[in-house]
Scaffold this motif. Structure first.
Motif, PDB file in Angstrom:
ATOM      1  N   GLY A 145      23.310  25.278 -69.406  1.00 27.62           N
ATOM      2  CA  GLY A 145      23.147  23.835 -69.500  1.00 27.62           C
ATOM      3  C   GLY A 145      24.141  23.030 -68.683  1.00 27.62           C
ATOM      4  N   ASN A 146      24.807  23.689 -67.725  1.00 26.31           N
ATOM      5  CA  ASN A 146      25.739  22.979 -66.831  1.00 26.31           C
ATOM      6  C   ASN A 146      24.959  22.519 -65.588  1.00 26.31           C
ATOM      7  N   TRP A 147      24.209  21.419 -65.743  1.00 20.63           N
ATOM      8  CA  TRP A 147      23.256  21.014 -64.714  1.00 20.63           C
ATOM      9  C   TRP A 147      23.935  20.679 -63.379  1.00 20.63           C
ATOM     10  N   GLU A 148      24.998  19.904 -63.433  1.00 17.41           N
ATOM     11  CA  GLU A 148      25.652  19.473 -62.196  1.00 17.41           C
ATOM     12  C   GLU A 148      26.256  20.657 -61.452  1.00 17.41           C
ATOM     13  N   LYS A 149      26.892  21.561 -62.180  1.00 18.95           N
ATOM     14  CA  LYS A 149      27.483  22.733 -61.531  1.00 18.95           C
ATOM     15  C   LYS A 149      26.413  23.656 -60.968  1.00 18.95           C
ATOM     16  N   CYS A 150      25.250  23.688 -61.615  1.00 22.79           N
ATOM     17  CA  CYS A 150      24.125  24.481 -61.099  1.00 22.79           C
ATOM     18  C   CYS A 150      23.746  23.989 -59.706  1.00 22.79           C
ATOM     19  N   VAL A 151      23.610  22.688 -59.559  1.00 22.23           N
ATOM     20  CA  VAL A 151      23.250  22.095 -58.261  1.00 22.23           C
ATOM     21  C   VAL A 151      24.354  22.336 -57.242  1.00 22.23           C
ATOM     22  N   GLN A 152      25.615  22.185 -57.663  1.00 22.18           N
ATOM     23  CA  GLN A 152      26.752  22.388 -56.751  1.00 22.18           C
ATOM     24  C   GLN A 152      26.801  23.826 -56.245  1.00 22.18           C
ATOM     25  N   ALA A 153      26.539  24.778 -57.137  1.00 20.92           N
ATOM     26  CA  ALA A 153      26.558  26.192 -56.730  1.00 20.92           C
ATOM     27  C   ALA A 153      25.490  26.458 -55.678  1.00 20.92           C
TER      28      ALA A 153
END
Length: 584
Positions: free
Chosen positions: A246-254
């Motif tokens: 559920g870490n949406w922003e970090k998912c996109v950053q990765a």
């Protein structure tokens, strides 16, 4: 000054090109190491092996590929073929062993005739019990012996197969090692990962029983190791792990870190496409609306680019993303509708050909040709399989590709929102794609296809015989009975005791795919539904007519039958088959 500037520019260009080539060598080394591990993991799965070989042949970008890399990938393809053949051999072996075990049970069962003979020849009950006990003991002994023999043969064959697999994989490991040594020395590379490190990556990403994958990937030593070696699968695994947590922003950053890689090894990056589904969803969960629209457009285009036409499920989600844009970007609503429709139309084109193949297989007679080089035992097994298939054909309804139906539902829903799209639906999709694929009467009515005039329907009070195109697995049947007095009674959801498909003789069937002739032949297929009428207590002697209401896929088809010589049939005059749209 110009010559100096040109020299500086030329030097910079040469250095940049050299750096790019070195980076490409690093990426290819990492890919080859990962590919070796994936082949090992899939060594018993023919389907996965097929996908890996397809990836090498069709997805790896061959532009500028080194001869040494080409040579290694050719070897890997041969290894994949060897693993595939061994897997098929194992499947055949398992079937033979299972039959031997079953035969062991059959051989060990006491002969019933012998037991009867014992009973007649031994009036002494104690002697009879002793003889029967001896016979059973012998049977158990025979069973144990036969089973032990079958199990030992199974173990021996499995050992032989595993030895062969081990040899192939050891050869592959040596090939990968030699390749890494040669490329590393040739390109002066120190950043690539060795086999052990790649194996560890596959271990932690594959076995996440305790849900500690993200913790493992975020570990400073792990991160430094994989990012330092520019190991791209690390960023994809990290994006997926962030999404799962559920870490949406970090998912996109990765994923954006993954995108920074300047080297592209594949013409189509399937691994990235599968992660993009989650990345787009993650972005919609935290970005403000004004950024969300641009983000979905950008990454949805990438998803389409990184998925091939036969990957309909990825493109289906791309279509859903456009539908999301319809609600977010009202100004460009029609544009997004058309883009979504285009994707679902493309999927229908892909899947309708798959539906054609399903129907063709359903129509064609069973090919009972058995190769002469098979042993007698294997020939017996093959004949048993033919009998099983013949038995199954007696109760199977027409096959329907569920994926095709799913995409049709979406495309039809979109077409109803835009008149120009509805015109395209009627002119292009119906005539060119679905006319030969859909034979189910309910679906043909629902999507505006021409319905043939079927009139061979009969009912004898228990069995309803009708063309196969009326029947599907999800069909609901209601019976409306009209008595001589004029009173009508409706019996809802009549249960089916059984279903039997009456196929024409195999000699009368043919199939020419180029002419799409299977629809005409399906008219000769009849289905007999054995209905559970007894609980209703209907006196059919006092019933001059019956009506059947059959509902499937939100469409109702009604059939009126009148009694003639003790059997209910289609009347010669009047409207006897009609369709009622039950959708609200």
């Amino acid at each position: 000054m110009m010559s100096r500037a040109f020299f500086v520019f030329l030097t910079a260009s040469v250095l940049a090109f050299a750096q790019y080539n070195q980076e490409k060598d690093i990426q290819m080394l990492n890919y080859v190491g990962s590919l070796s591990e994936r082949i090992k993991d899939s060594r018993k799965n023919p389907y996965e092996l097929h996908l890996l070989r397809d990836e090498i042949m069709n997805d790896v970008d061959v532009l500028g590929i080194k001869p040494i890399t080409k040579h290694l990938l050719e070897k890997y393809q041969k290894n994949i073929v060897e693993f595939t053949l061994l897997s098929r051999q194992e499947e055949r072996m398992q079937f033979i062993i299972d039959n031997k075990k079953a035969e062991a049970i059959n051989q060990s069962i006491p002969d019933p005739q012998a037991l009867i003979g014992l009973a007649l020849s031994n009036p002494n009950p104690y002697l009879l019990v002793a003889n029967v006990g001896t016979m059973i003991a012998r049977s158990i002994s025979s069973y144990k012996s036969a089973m032990a023999s079958a199990e030992m043969e199974e173990l021996k064959m499995k050992w032989e197969l595993e030895d062969k697999r081990y040899k192939v994989f050891e050869k592959q490991s040596l090939e990968a090692w030699a390749y890494r040594v040669d490329v590393t020395n040739e390109s002066d590379i120190s950043k690539s990962l060795n086999e052990k490190v790649i194996q560890n990556f596959f271990k932690i990403t594959k076995d996440d029983k305790k849900g500690r994958l993200l913790e493992e990937l975020e570990n400073s030593e792990t991160a430094a190791l994989y990012t330092g070696a520019h190991y791209q699968p690390y960023y994809l695994a990290l994006a997926e792990a962030y999404y799962s947590n559920g870490n949406w922003e970090k998912c996109v950053q990765a994923y954006k870190e993954y995108e920074k890689n300047p080297v592209r090894l594949f013409t189509i990056d399937h691994s990235a496409a599968k992660v993009l589904l989650k990345v787009i969803d993650a972005g919609t969960k935290y970005l403000p609306d004004e950024e969300k629209i641009a983000f979905i457009k950008d990454y949805n285009n990438k998803l389409i680019k990184e998925s091939s036409k036969d990957e309909w499920e990825l493109r289906y989600f791309a279509g859903l993303n456009y539908m999301n844009l319809v609600s977010l970007d009202v100004t460009n609503r029609k544009i997004h509708l058309k883009e979504a429709f285009k994707i679902f139309r493309s999927n229908i084109a892909e899947l309708s050909s798959r539906q054609d193949s399903l129907l063709a297989k359903f129509i064609l007679p069973i090919d009972k040709n058995i190769p002469n080089d098979l042993s007698d035992e294997k020939k017996k097994i093959q004949k048993k399989l033919f009998k099983i298939e013949e038995k199954e054909r007696k109760y199977k309804t027409l096959p329907l590709d569920k994926a095709l139906l799913t995409n049709m539902e979406m495309a039809f829903a979109i077409a109803k929102l835009d008149k120009s799209l509805m015109n395209e639906w009627n002119e292009y999709i119906l005539k060119r794609l679905l006319e030969t694929s859909l034979t189910n009467m309910h679906l043909r009515k629902k999507y505006g296809l021409k319905i043939a005039n079927f009139n061979e329907v009969t009912f004898n009070g228990k069995e309803l015989e009708l063309p196969i195109s009326f029947v599907s697995d999800s069909i609901k049947i209601d019976l409306i009975v009209t008595y001589d007095s004029g009173k009508k009674y409706t019996f809802s959801n009549v249960k089916r005791k059984s279903i039997t498909v009456n196929r024409p003789d195999d000699d009368d069937l043919f199939y020419d795919q180029s002419k799409n002739e299977f629809i005409d032949q399906l008219r000769d297929f009849k289905v007999i539904l054995n209905l559970d009428i007894n609980p209703y207590g209907i006196d059919f002697d006092k019933v001059p007519s019956v009506e059947f209401s059959m509902t499937a896929h939100d469409e109702e088809i009604r059939i009126l039958l009148v009694k003639k010589k003790g059997e209910f049939k289609i009347p010669l005059i009047g409207k006897n088959i009609y369709v009622v749209n039950t959708k609200q």
